[in-house]
Design an enzyme around this catalytic site. Structure first.
Site, short mmCIF file in Angstrom:
data_model
loop_
_atom_site.label_atom_id
_atom_site.label_comp_id
_atom_site.label_asym_id
_atom_site.label_seq_id
_atom_site.Cartn_x
_atom_site.Cartn_y
_atom_site.Cartn_z
N GLY A 178 26.50 46.23 30.39
CA GLY A 178 26.95 47.83 31.86
C GLY A 178 25.66 48.58 30.52
O GLY A 178 25.49 49.02 29.69
N ARG B 31 24.62 40.02 32.56
CA ARG B 31 25.26 39.29 31.87
C ARG B 31 25.03 37.56 31.98
O ARG B 31 24.73 37.01 32.70
CB ARG B 31 26.83 38.56 32.86
N ASP C 243 31.47 46.05 23.50
CA ASP C 243 32.15 44.82 22.03
C ASP C 243 31.84 43.67 22.46
O ASP C 243 30.89 43.09 21.93
CB ASP C 243 33.55 45.66 22.21
N THR D 48 28.14 52.33 26.64
CA THR D 48 28.75 52.38 26.81
C THR D 48 29.02 53.68 27.40
O THR D 48 28.60 54.75 26.88
CB THR D 48 29.76 51.35 26.31
N ASP E 107 31.35 54.23 28.99
CA ASP E 107 33.78 53.96 28.80
C ASP E 107 33.98 54.48 27.45
O ASP E 107 35.14 54.88 27.72
CB ASP E 107 33.94 52.27 28.69
N ASP F 175 34.60 53.43 24.39
CA ASP F 175 35.92 52.32 23.77
C ASP F 175 35.64 52.33 23.21
O ASP F 175 36.06 50.67 23.14
CB ASP F 175 36.39 51.28 25.58
N ARG G 264 36.26 51.46 32.69
CA ARG G 264 36.92 50.37 33.13
C ARG G 264 38.32 50.53 32.60
O ARG G 264 38.87 51.05 33.78
CB ARG G 264 35.77 48.98 31.80
N LYS H 40 49.41 76.46 47.10
CA LYS H 40 48.73 75.50 46.37
C LYS H 40 47.77 74.72 47.81
O LYS H 40 48.48 73.69 48.20
CB LYS H 40 48.45 74.22 45.15
N ARG I 38 26.67 55.54 36.35
CA ARG I 38 25.62 54.68 34.77
C ARG I 38 24.13 55.80 35.42
O ARG I 38 23.31 55.06 34.02
CB ARG I 38 25.56 53.18 35.48
#
Length: 324
Positions: free
Chosen positions: A15, A76, A107, A129, A131, A133, A175, A218, A257
């Protein structure tokens, strides 16, 4: 060692993330400053197998640091997951005189770099990335821009949610990691934050929270839902049926992104790119650049992939307390 590296290749994989262009620019210019030639590989590992390889110079990366996405493109590549594809990729590197390769991605991209290293190509990964992560690093390229983009969008949804006295479920990317959701949940003052690492899928607790908040006066309710949980639209229908409160789902999607990278993403990506070029020129291979405890460093790819990362218990507890 440095004399053995004559040409470095650079590619972006997986990505796209804001700040990748800053990293590309830095790799190119630092390598050239070290007396090493640079080749750009378009469309990631797929472009490598297709030999979409171009010479790069300082001018090639002019006026790109402020641009989102990646000028090299990304894709990809299922073929590169095979032994035959990896052998072919290594042979193509040798054919084009590429002694070392910088891979900017997540990764999955590191696993590809690891295989190229096994086939004799010096490789260094840079964490690109949104993310956040990747366990070996406290920072990944694109995360800062993504959370700021999402935060701004959520503020706007809150305005209309408040005006119409609605419940709003806002789904953010990440993700299977909940870092974007956690950061935006706290920064946007959300009433509920749903993280893949923590969510127990007990929707009744959310419903009760919405009803109790409405009783306390609220007039709107913001739920930040992580991509790894998803199903925001069907969740909105169920919550509206259970509470009688108008509920809408907003999926922010790929807008997170894109866009101009923040100063942090430009700066950190630039330093990481330079660091990657330097350690390749020193003859290092099978490494991942990271940022830990305020310092830029590097790890063995195998060690980096074996590391585990989870949401900080303290940060999660703070998010719960502040949401009350």
């Amino acid at each position: 060692m440095a004399n053995e590296i004559k040409t470095i290749g650079v590619l972006t994989s997986g990505g796209d993330a804001p700040g990748m262009n800053a990293a590309i620019r830095s790799v190119v210019r630092k390598a050239i400053a070290n007396g090493v030639a640079v080749k750009g590989i378009k469309k990631g590992y797929q472009g490598l197998l297709n030999e979409e390889i171009v010479d790069m110079d300082r001018h090639s990366v002019s006026d790109i640091i402020q641009r989102g996405g990646t000028i090299l493109g990304t894709a990809r590549c299922s073929e590169f997951r095979t032994e035959e594809g990896q052998e072919k990729g290594a042979e193509i590197c040798r054919k084009h005189g590429i002694d070392g390769l910088v891979v900017i991605g997540g990764d999955g991209s590191y696993r590809g770099a690891q295989e190229l290293a096994r086939h004799g190509i010096n490789t260094v990964g840079i964490p690109g990335t949104i993310d956040l992560d990747i366990a070996c690093t406290d920072y990944t390229i694109g995360f800062d821009t993504a959370i700021n983009t999402a935060m701004s969008a959520i503020d706007k949804v809150r305005d209309t949610s408040s005006s119409h006295e609605r419940c709003s479920i806002i789904e953010v990317m990440g993700r299977n990691a909940g870092y974007i959701a956690l950061w935006c949940g706290v920064a946007n003052g959300a009433e509920d934050i749903l993280l893949p690492e923590k969510y127990d899928y007990n929707e009744q607790n959310i419903i009760n929270n919405i009803i109790n908040n409405r009783k306390r006066g609220k007039t709107h309710h913001i739920i930040i839902n992580a991509e790894g949980i998803g199903h925001s639209t069907s969740m909105a229908r169920r919550i509206e049926a259970a509470t009688g409160i108008e509920t809408r789902a907003t999926i922010l999607g790929y807008m997170q992104r894109g866009g101009n990278p923040t100063c942090k993403d430009r700066f950190y990506a630039s330093v990481m790119g330079a660091y990657a070029a330097d350690i390749l020129c020193q003859g290092k291979s099978n490494r991942v650049v990271g940022y830990r405890n305020g310092e830029f460093t590097d790890f063995d790819i195998e060690e980096a992939l074996a590391m585990k990362k989870d949401i900080s218990e303290y940060q999660y507890e703070v998010s719960r307390v502040l949401a009350q």
